[in-house]
Design a protein around this motif. Structure first.
Motif, PDB file in Angstrom:
ATOM      1  N   LYS A 243       0.852  -1.180   0.000  1.00 21.91           N
ATOM      2  CA  LYS A 243       0.000   0.000   0.000  1.00 21.91           C
ATOM      3  C   LYS A 243       0.892   1.234   0.000  1.00 21.91           C
ATOM      4  CE  LYS A 243      -3.823  -2.308   0.923  1.00 21.91           C
ATOM      5  NZ  LYS A 243      -4.831  -2.584   0.033  1.00 21.91           N
ATOM      6  N   PRO A 244       0.613   2.315  -0.680  1.00 19.54           N
ATOM      7  CA  PRO A 244      -0.491   2.458  -1.624  1.00 19.54           C
ATOM      8  C   PRO A 244      -0.221   1.672  -2.898  1.00 19.54           C
ATOM      9  CG  PRO A 244       0.858   4.405  -1.690  1.00 19.54           C
ATOM     10  CD  PRO A 244       1.415   3.529  -0.599  1.00 19.54           C
ATOM     11  N   CYS A 245      -1.262   1.413  -3.634  1.00 21.05           N
ATOM     12  CA  CYS A 245      -1.166   0.579  -4.830  1.00 21.05           C
ATOM     13  C   CYS A 245      -1.091   1.453  -6.074  1.00 21.05           C
ATOM     14  CB  CYS A 245      -2.390  -0.319  -4.891  1.00 21.05           C
ATOM     15  SG  CYS A 245      -2.427  -1.330  -6.351  1.00 21.05           S
ATOM     16  N   TYR A 246      -0.056   1.254  -6.860  1.00 14.80           N
ATOM     17  CA  TYR A 246       0.097   1.949  -8.131  1.00 14.80           C
ATOM     18  C   TYR A 246       0.045   0.899  -9.239  1.00 14.80           C
ATOM     19  CZ  TYR A 246       1.629   5.702  -5.120  1.00 14.80           C
ATOM     20  OH  TYR A 246       1.693   6.644  -4.129  1.00 14.80           O
TER      21      TYR A 246
ATOM     22  N   SER B 258      -6.526 -11.347  -6.778  1.00 12.56           N
ATOM     23  CA  SER B 258      -6.360 -12.294  -5.678  1.00 12.56           C
ATOM     24  C   SER B 258      -6.684 -11.573  -4.386  1.00 12.56           C
ATOM     25  CB  SER B 258      -4.922 -12.823  -5.641  1.00 12.56           C
ATOM     26  OG  SER B 258      -4.614 -13.497  -6.837  1.00 12.56           O
ATOM     27  N   THR B 259      -7.653 -12.089  -3.664  1.00  8.64           N
ATOM     28  CA  THR B 259      -8.081 -11.489  -2.410  1.00  8.64           C
ATOM     29  C   THR B 259      -7.712 -12.424  -1.271  1.00  8.64           C
ATOM     30  OG1 THR B 259      -9.937 -10.478  -3.565  1.00  8.64           O
ATOM     31  CG2 THR B 259     -10.049 -10.522  -1.167  1.00  8.64           C
ATOM     32  N   GLY B 260      -6.989 -11.885  -0.309  1.00  7.70           N
ATOM     33  CA  GLY B 260      -6.570 -12.680   0.838  1.00  7.70           C
ATOM     34  C   GLY B 260      -7.290 -12.248   2.100  1.00  7.70           C
TER      35      GLY B 260
ATOM     36  N   ILE C 281      -6.438  -8.337   2.095  1.00 13.17           N
ATOM     37  CA  ILE C 281      -5.430  -7.787   1.207  1.00 13.17           C
ATOM     38  C   ILE C 281      -5.835  -8.143  -0.215  1.00 13.17           C
ATOM     39  CG2 ILE C 281      -3.524  -7.806   2.866  1.00 13.17           C
ATOM     40  CD1 ILE C 281      -2.601 -10.465   1.609  1.00 13.17           C
ATOM     41  N   GLU C 282      -5.296  -7.401  -1.195  1.00 13.19           N
ATOM     42  CA  GLU C 282      -5.668  -7.651  -2.578  1.00 13.19           C
ATOM     43  C   GLU C 282      -4.473  -7.395  -3.484  1.00 13.19           C
ATOM     44  OE1 GLU C 282      -9.640  -6.446  -4.457  1.00 13.19           O
ATOM     45  OE2 GLU C 282      -8.243  -4.918  -5.161  1.00 13.19           O
TER      46      GLU C 282
ATOM     47  N   ILE D  48      -5.414 -16.550   3.480  1.00  6.79           N
ATOM     48  CA  ILE D  48      -5.928 -17.507   2.503  1.00  6.79           C
ATOM     49  C   ILE D  48      -6.324 -16.683   1.279  1.00  6.79           C
ATOM     50  CG2 ILE D  48      -7.752 -19.131   1.941  1.00  6.79           C
ATOM     51  CD1 ILE D  48      -7.870 -19.824   4.937  1.00  6.79           C
ATOM     52  N   LEU D  49      -5.756 -17.030   0.123  1.00  7.39           N
ATOM     53  CA  LEU D  49      -6.016 -16.279  -1.104  1.00  7.39           C
ATOM     54  C   LEU D  49      -7.040 -16.987  -1.971  1.00  7.39           C
ATOM     55  CD1 LEU D  49      -2.380 -15.323  -2.191  1.00  7.39           C
ATOM     56  CD2 LEU D  49      -4.067 -13.855  -1.084  1.00  7.39           C
TER      57      LEU D  49
END
Length: 96
Positions: free
Chosen positions: A37-40, A55-57, A65-66, A90-91
């Motif tokens: 984070k931050p995401c670029y 992918s979402t964890g 998290i993503e 877990i993703l």
């Protein structure tokens, strides 16, 4: 599920993944976004054996998290694990 429902689902998923088709090569262009984070987002071209994914964890403490990016197609339906900031997640992968 009808043809129009499948088409709308694909449009929605591709829009959520920020996907475009590269006109020169006809390959899927994906935006890579790591867990940091931050995401670029960084434009990426997936290989033929890859799919663009989100992918979402989820951790034991329900923290989320993503990441976005290319993932081998064989891994798309499979859950996986990741350790981030000393926490286990877990993703789940959503591929287009």
């Amino acid at each position: 599920m009808g043809t129009s429902s499948i088409f709308l689902c694909v449009l929605f998923l591709c829009g959520a993944l920020d996907l475009t088709m590269s006109p020169a090569r006809g390959r899927l262009r994906c935006y890579t976004c790591s867990l940091a984070k931050p995401c670029y987002p960084v434009p990426t071209k997936c290989q033929d054996d890859e799919a663009c994914s989100i992918s979402t964890g989820t951790s034991d403490q329900s923290e989320i998290i993503e990441r976005k990016g290319c993932l081998p197609r064989a891994q798309c339906p499979l859950p996986s694990h990741a350790t981030y900031w000393l926490r286990s997640y877990i993703l789940r992968h959503h591929c287009c």
